[in-house]
Design an enzyme around this catalytic site. Structure first.
Site, PDB file in Angstrom:
ATOM      1  N   ASN A   9     -26.572 -27.204 -23.827  1.00 30.98           N
ATOM      2  CA  ASN A   9     -25.266 -27.729 -24.254  1.00 30.98           C
ATOM      3  C   ASN A   9     -24.342 -26.528 -24.400  1.00 30.98           C
ATOM      4  O   ASN A   9     -24.458 -25.768 -25.367  1.00 30.98           O
ATOM      5  CB  ASN A   9     -25.419 -28.468 -25.596  1.00 30.98           C
ATOM      6  CG  ASN A   9     -24.065 -28.881 -26.171  1.00 30.98           C
ATOM      7  OD1 ASN A   9     -23.053 -28.866 -25.476  1.00 30.98           O
ATOM      8  ND2 ASN A   9     -24.053 -29.254 -27.449  1.00 30.98           N
ATOM      9  N   LYS A  11     -21.299 -26.487 -25.049  1.00 34.12           N
ATOM     10  CA  LYS A  11     -20.192 -26.741 -25.995  1.00 34.12           C
ATOM     11  C   LYS A  11     -18.882 -26.294 -25.367  1.00 34.12           C
ATOM     12  O   LYS A  11     -18.726 -26.373 -24.150  1.00 34.12           O
ATOM     13  CB  LYS A  11     -20.451 -26.045 -27.339  1.00 34.12           C
ATOM     14  CG  LYS A  11     -21.854 -26.313 -27.874  1.00 34.12           C
ATOM     15  CD  LYS A  11     -21.975 -25.987 -29.322  1.00 34.12           C
ATOM     16  CE  LYS A  11     -23.422 -26.055 -29.748  1.00 34.12           C
ATOM     17  NZ  LYS A  11     -23.586 -26.268 -31.160  1.00 34.12           N
ATOM     18  N   HIS A  94     -23.100 -36.293 -30.545  1.00 38.35           N
ATOM     19  CA  HIS A  94     -23.431 -34.954 -31.069  1.00 38.35           C
ATOM     20  C   HIS A  94     -22.850 -34.833 -32.481  1.00 38.35           C
ATOM     21  O   HIS A  94     -21.765 -35.351 -32.766  1.00 38.35           O
ATOM     22  CB  HIS A  94     -22.860 -33.866 -30.147  1.00 38.35           C
ATOM     23  CG  HIS A  94     -23.393 -32.503 -30.470  1.00 38.35           C
ATOM     24  ND1 HIS A  94     -22.904 -31.758 -31.515  1.00 38.35           N
ATOM     25  CD2 HIS A  94     -24.381 -31.774 -29.905  1.00 38.35           C
ATOM     26  CE1 HIS A  94     -23.585 -30.613 -31.574  1.00 38.35           C
ATOM     27  NE2 HIS A  94     -24.478 -30.599 -30.607  1.00 38.35           N
ATOM     28  N   GLU A  96     -21.335 -32.571 -33.908  1.00 40.35           N
ATOM     29  CA  GLU A  96     -19.985 -31.987 -33.983  1.00 40.35           C
ATOM     30  C   GLU A  96     -18.927 -33.049 -33.706  1.00 40.35           C
ATOM     31  O   GLU A  96     -17.817 -32.982 -34.236  1.00 40.35           O
ATOM     32  CB  GLU A  96     -19.880 -30.797 -33.008  1.00 40.35           C
ATOM     33  CG  GLU A  96     -20.662 -29.596 -33.540  1.00 40.35           C
ATOM     34  CD  GLU A  96     -21.203 -28.649 -32.490  1.00 40.35           C
ATOM     35  OE1 GLU A  96     -20.809 -28.738 -31.313  1.00 40.35           O
ATOM     36  OE2 GLU A  96     -22.055 -27.799 -32.857  1.00 40.35           O
ATOM     37  N   GLU A 165     -31.485 -33.783 -33.744  1.00 40.44           N
ATOM     38  CA  GLU A 165     -30.827 -32.522 -34.064  1.00 40.44           C
ATOM     39  C   GLU A 165     -30.451 -32.513 -35.538  1.00 40.44           C
ATOM     40  O   GLU A 165     -29.392 -33.042 -35.922  1.00 40.44           O
ATOM     41  CB  GLU A 165     -29.558 -32.372 -33.224  1.00 40.44           C
ATOM     42  CG  GLU A 165     -29.792 -32.325 -31.741  1.00 40.44           C
ATOM     43  CD  GLU A 165     -28.720 -31.501 -31.042  1.00 40.44           C
ATOM     44  OE1 GLU A 165     -29.081 -30.542 -30.348  1.00 40.44           O
ATOM     45  OE2 GLU A 165     -27.527 -31.789 -31.209  1.00 40.44           O
ATOM     46  N   GLY A 171     -26.685 -24.347 -34.681  1.00 44.63           N
ATOM     47  CA  GLY A 171     -25.833 -23.155 -34.672  1.00 44.63           C
ATOM     48  C   GLY A 171     -25.975 -22.299 -35.918  1.00 44.63           C
ATOM     49  O   GLY A 171     -25.158 -21.414 -36.160  1.00 44.63           O
ATOM     50  N   SER A 209     -30.965 -24.668 -33.060  1.00 42.18           N
ATOM     51  CA  SER A 209     -31.396 -23.269 -33.021  1.00 42.18           C
ATOM     52  C   SER A 209     -32.718 -23.064 -32.287  1.00 42.18           C
ATOM     53  O   SER A 209     -33.493 -22.184 -32.653  1.00 42.18           O
ATOM     54  CB  SER A 209     -31.432 -22.671 -34.435  1.00 42.18           C
ATOM     55  OG  SER A 209     -30.130 -22.707 -35.015  1.00 42.18           O
TER      56      SER A 209
HETATM   57  C1  PEP Z   1     -26.524 -28.136 -29.977  1.00 52.73           C
HETATM   58  O1  PEP Z   1     -25.347 -27.867 -29.986  1.00 52.73           O
HETATM   59  O2  PEP Z   1     -26.889 -29.236 -29.523  1.00 52.73           O
HETATM   60  C2  PEP Z   1     -27.470 -27.160 -30.497  1.00 52.73           C
HETATM   61  C3  PEP Z   1     -28.710 -27.521 -30.673  1.00 52.73           C
HETATM   62  O3  PEP Z   1     -26.970 -25.900 -30.781  1.00 52.73           O
HETATM   63  P1  PEP Z   1     -27.820 -24.603 -31.207  1.00 52.73           P
HETATM   64  O4  PEP Z   1     -28.999 -24.525 -30.268  1.00 52.73           O
HETATM   65  O5  PEP Z   1     -26.879 -23.460 -30.998  1.00 52.73           O
HETATM   66  O6  PEP Z   1     -28.240 -24.786 -32.607  1.00 52.73           O
END
Ligand code: PEP
Length: 248
Positions: A9, A11, A94, A96, A165, A171, A209
């Site tokens: 992803n 972003k 997501h 976000e 997630e 992040g 992460s």
């Molecule tokens: C994501 O944005 O779906 C995600 C898992 O980000 P990160 O791996 O940076 O935590």
């Protein structure tokens, strides 16, 4: 055993030149990679993916889709528009988008529906916040989020991908312990099995992460079928290490 799926992803990152360099580096390291791979990129770069990944085993996807079919929805991108650019996957719900754009469970369910009707696989994200985990609400939250999508999509549910997630792990550098993630994946699996006899086809990805160091342990869990990877998907070496971990 179904092959694992790793989805990057990106972003709101990238640029024509940097995308090209990143994909070139990823593609030159794919020998030995047997898992499924995809990158979900900002919408303006989908045409570039269509060109650069045309003959590649790496698929491409979008990060969001409109809940509307067409019309006066300034700034929105419809599922049929994504279809024009050969999109295989589309992230929906997501955290976000739930957080910064107030997306509700019901809206996410409609977005998944729109993607499915355009032949695009929605990657449905679910996950609890830190406060919800501390309040012992993890199970209730993820089940509620997934139930909305199951309810709206009926027998098509076996065509989705789910991404667990935990919001507190996205992040932040904090990762769910493999057993913590496995426990949630197992309950999502049960919920999907109760909804569809084809549920075992559904990949349940872990996101939050995931990186070159922790990927192998997470991916070794029985109900973790792959990863949704943010930050580490922007570094070719890290992404390739994760792809290799998913190919064992
Ligand atoms: C994501 O944005 O779906 C995600 C898992 O980000 P990160 O791996 O940076 O935590």
């Amino acid at each position: 055993m179904k092959s694992k799926l790793i989805v990057g992803n990106w972003k709101m990152n990238g640029g024509l030149r940097t995308n090209s360099a990143l994909l070139e580096a990823i593609q030159s390291g794919l020998s030995g990679v047997t898992c499924r791979a995809a990158v979900c990129v900002p919408a303006p770069y989908l045409a570039q993916m269509q060109t650069l990944l045309a003959d590649s085993p790496v698929a491409w996807g979008a990060q969001d889709v409109s809940a509307h079919e067409a019309g006066a929805y300034t700034g929105e991108v419809s599922a049929t528009m994504l279809q024009d650019f050969g999109v295989r996957y589309c992230i929906v719900g997501h955290s976000e988008r739930r957080q910064y754009h107030s997306e509700t469970d019901a809206l996410v369910a409609v977005k998944a529906q729109r993607a499915l009707s355009a032949g695009i696989t929605p990657i449905v994200c679910v996950g609890e916040t830190q406060a919800e985990r501390e309040a012992g609400q993890t199970e209730a939250v993820v089940k509620r989020q997934l139930a909305a999508v199951i309810h709206a999509n009926g027998h098509c549910i076996s065509e989705i991908v789910v991404a667990y997630e935990p919001v507190w792990a996205i992040g932040t550098g904090l990762t769910a312990a493999p057993e913590q993630a496995q426990a949630v994946h197992a309950l999502l699996r049960k919920q999907l099995q109760a909804a569809s006899s084809q549920a075992d086809r559904i990949a349940i990805l872990y996101g939050g992460s995931m990186n070159a160091v922790n990927a192998a342990t997470l991916l070794a869990q029985p109900d973790i079928d792959g990863g949704l990877v943010g930050g580490a998907a922007l570094q070719a070496d890290d992404f390739l290490t994760i792809l290799n971990s998913a190919s064992r």
